[in-house]
Design a protein around this motif. Structure first.
Motif, PDB file in Angstrom:
ATOM      1  N   ASN A 195       9.158  23.438  41.933  1.00  0.00           N
ATOM      2  CA  ASN A 195       8.512  22.967  40.704  1.00  0.00           C
ATOM      3  C   ASN A 195       9.449  21.926  40.100  1.00  0.00           C
ATOM      4  O   ASN A 195      10.586  21.762  40.576  1.00  0.00           O
TER       5      ASN A 195
ATOM      6  N   LYS B 175       1.023  20.389  44.250  1.00  0.00           N
ATOM      7  CA  LYS B 175       0.897  21.374  43.174  1.00  0.00           C
ATOM      8  C   LYS B 175       0.409  20.657  41.927  1.00  0.00           C
ATOM      9  O   LYS B 175       1.006  19.638  41.510  1.00  0.00           O
TER      10      LYS B 175
ATOM     11  N   ARG C  44       6.469  35.780  34.115  1.00  0.00           N
ATOM     12  CA  ARG C  44       6.347  35.221  32.753  1.00  0.00           C
ATOM     13  C   ARG C  44       5.348  36.018  31.921  1.00  0.00           C
ATOM     14  O   ARG C  44       5.470  36.087  30.687  1.00  0.00           O
TER      15      ARG C  44
ATOM     16  N   SER D 242       6.538  33.519  40.106  1.00  0.00           N
ATOM     17  CA  SER D 242       7.383  34.028  39.027  1.00  0.00           C
ATOM     18  C   SER D 242       7.770  35.488  39.309  1.00  0.00           C
ATOM     19  O   SER D 242       7.755  36.334  38.425  1.00  0.00           O
TER      20      SER D 242
HETATM   21  C1  E4P Z   1       6.002  29.013  41.375  1.00  0.00           C
HETATM   22  O1  E4P Z   1       5.634  28.227  42.201  1.00  0.00           O
HETATM   23  C2  E4P Z   1       7.028  28.717  40.373  1.00  0.00           C
HETATM   24  O2  E4P Z   1       7.919  27.769  40.913  1.00  0.00           O
HETATM   25  C3  E4P Z   1       7.893  29.895  40.014  1.00  0.00           C
HETATM   26  O3  E4P Z   1       7.522  31.060  40.698  1.00  0.00           O
HETATM   27  C4  E4P Z   1       8.164  30.047  38.572  1.00  0.00           C
HETATM   28  O4  E4P Z   1       9.004  31.152  38.386  1.00  0.00           O
HETATM   29  P1  E4P Z   1       9.858  31.401  37.049  1.00  0.00           P
HETATM   30  O5  E4P Z   1       8.950  32.024  36.042  1.00  0.00           O
HETATM   31  O6  E4P Z   1      10.926  32.367  37.497  1.00  0.00           O
HETATM   32  O7  E4P Z   1      10.388  30.074  36.625  1.00  0.00           O
END
Ligand code: E4P
Length: 218
Positions: A28, A83, A132, A165
């Motif tokens: 990301n 994405k 999250r 996440s």
């Molecule tokens: C998914 O593709 C995201 O990159 C990732 O899982 C986000 O995770 P985080 O909430 O630990 O930042």
């Protein structure tokens, strides 16, 4: 269940790919920024290390901008998955990309309604962020169960549920028990899945007994 690793750290990806257990990678904008490298450079290297889907995220917020960035990202390697964020503009881009045969991952999904829309837009993957949700006292894995239940009612929907996440091995195990298609896991959590104290203890005893016997296999 497929295992993706959630990082842009190519040393970590290389080490984990050597196990043969890695099916793909997700990144990301935060992870790419943390790597300190340019997007094209780091995604190209990751795509060489792992032949499965490698998610690279657009940064534009309008559909045209996302499509322009998507063309650049998709040109990096055939296994790039574009994405896009779970917004109206993102889903319009997702729909256009899916019609062009480009793999897509709709990210920042926090509700079953959003996951339903992502599937209707033809997303290859939808990424519900379980950690999250847990952070704000909601039920991340409950959302995964809800999305899988909905998708199973409509076998024509081909979108795979990519549990994102992820914070601990329990998330991965619950995802597998629910039948999620993919979990994207931080390197540290993936390594936690390998270990159990009884494995270490048992191996130490086996090796000590073997050494006492004085035998050699090879
Ligand atoms: C998914 O593709 C995201 O990159 C990732 O899982 C986000 O995770 P985080 O909430 O630990 O930042």
């Amino acid at each position: 269940m497929k295992f993706f690793v959630d990082t842009a750290d190519t040393a970590e990806i290389k080490a984990l790919a050597a196990t043969g257990l890695l099916d793909g990678v997700t990144t990301n904008p935060s992870l790419v920024a943390k790597s300190g490298r340019g997007m094209a450079d780091v995604i190209a290297e990751i795509c060489r290390l792992v032949p499965g889907p490698v998610s690279a995220e657009v940064a534009a917020t309008d559909t045209e901008g996302m499509l322009r960035e998507a063309r650049l990202l998709a040109a990096i390697a055939p296994n790039v998955t574009v994405k896009v964020p779970m917004t109206e503009a993102g889903l319009a881009a997702c729909r256009a990309l899916s019609l062009q045969g480009v793999m897509t991952n709709v990210t920042l999904c926090f509700s079953a309604g959003q996951a339903l829309l992502a599937a209707k837009a033809g997303a290859s993957f939808v990424s519900p962020f379980v950690g999250r949700l847990d952070d704000i006292g909601a039920d991340g894995m409950g959302l995964i169960a809800e999305i899988l239940e909905i998708y199973r009612n409509y076998p024509a929907l081909k979108t795979e549920v990519l549990v994102a996440s992820v914070r601990h091995p329990g998330h991965v195990i619950t995802a597998a028990r629910l039948g999620a298609h993919v979990a994207t896991v931080p390197p540290g959590v993936l390594r936690q899945l390998f270990v159990h104290p009884l494995t270490e203890k048992g191996l130490a005893v086996f090796l000590a007994d073997w050494a006492k016997g004085g035998q050699s296999i090879g």
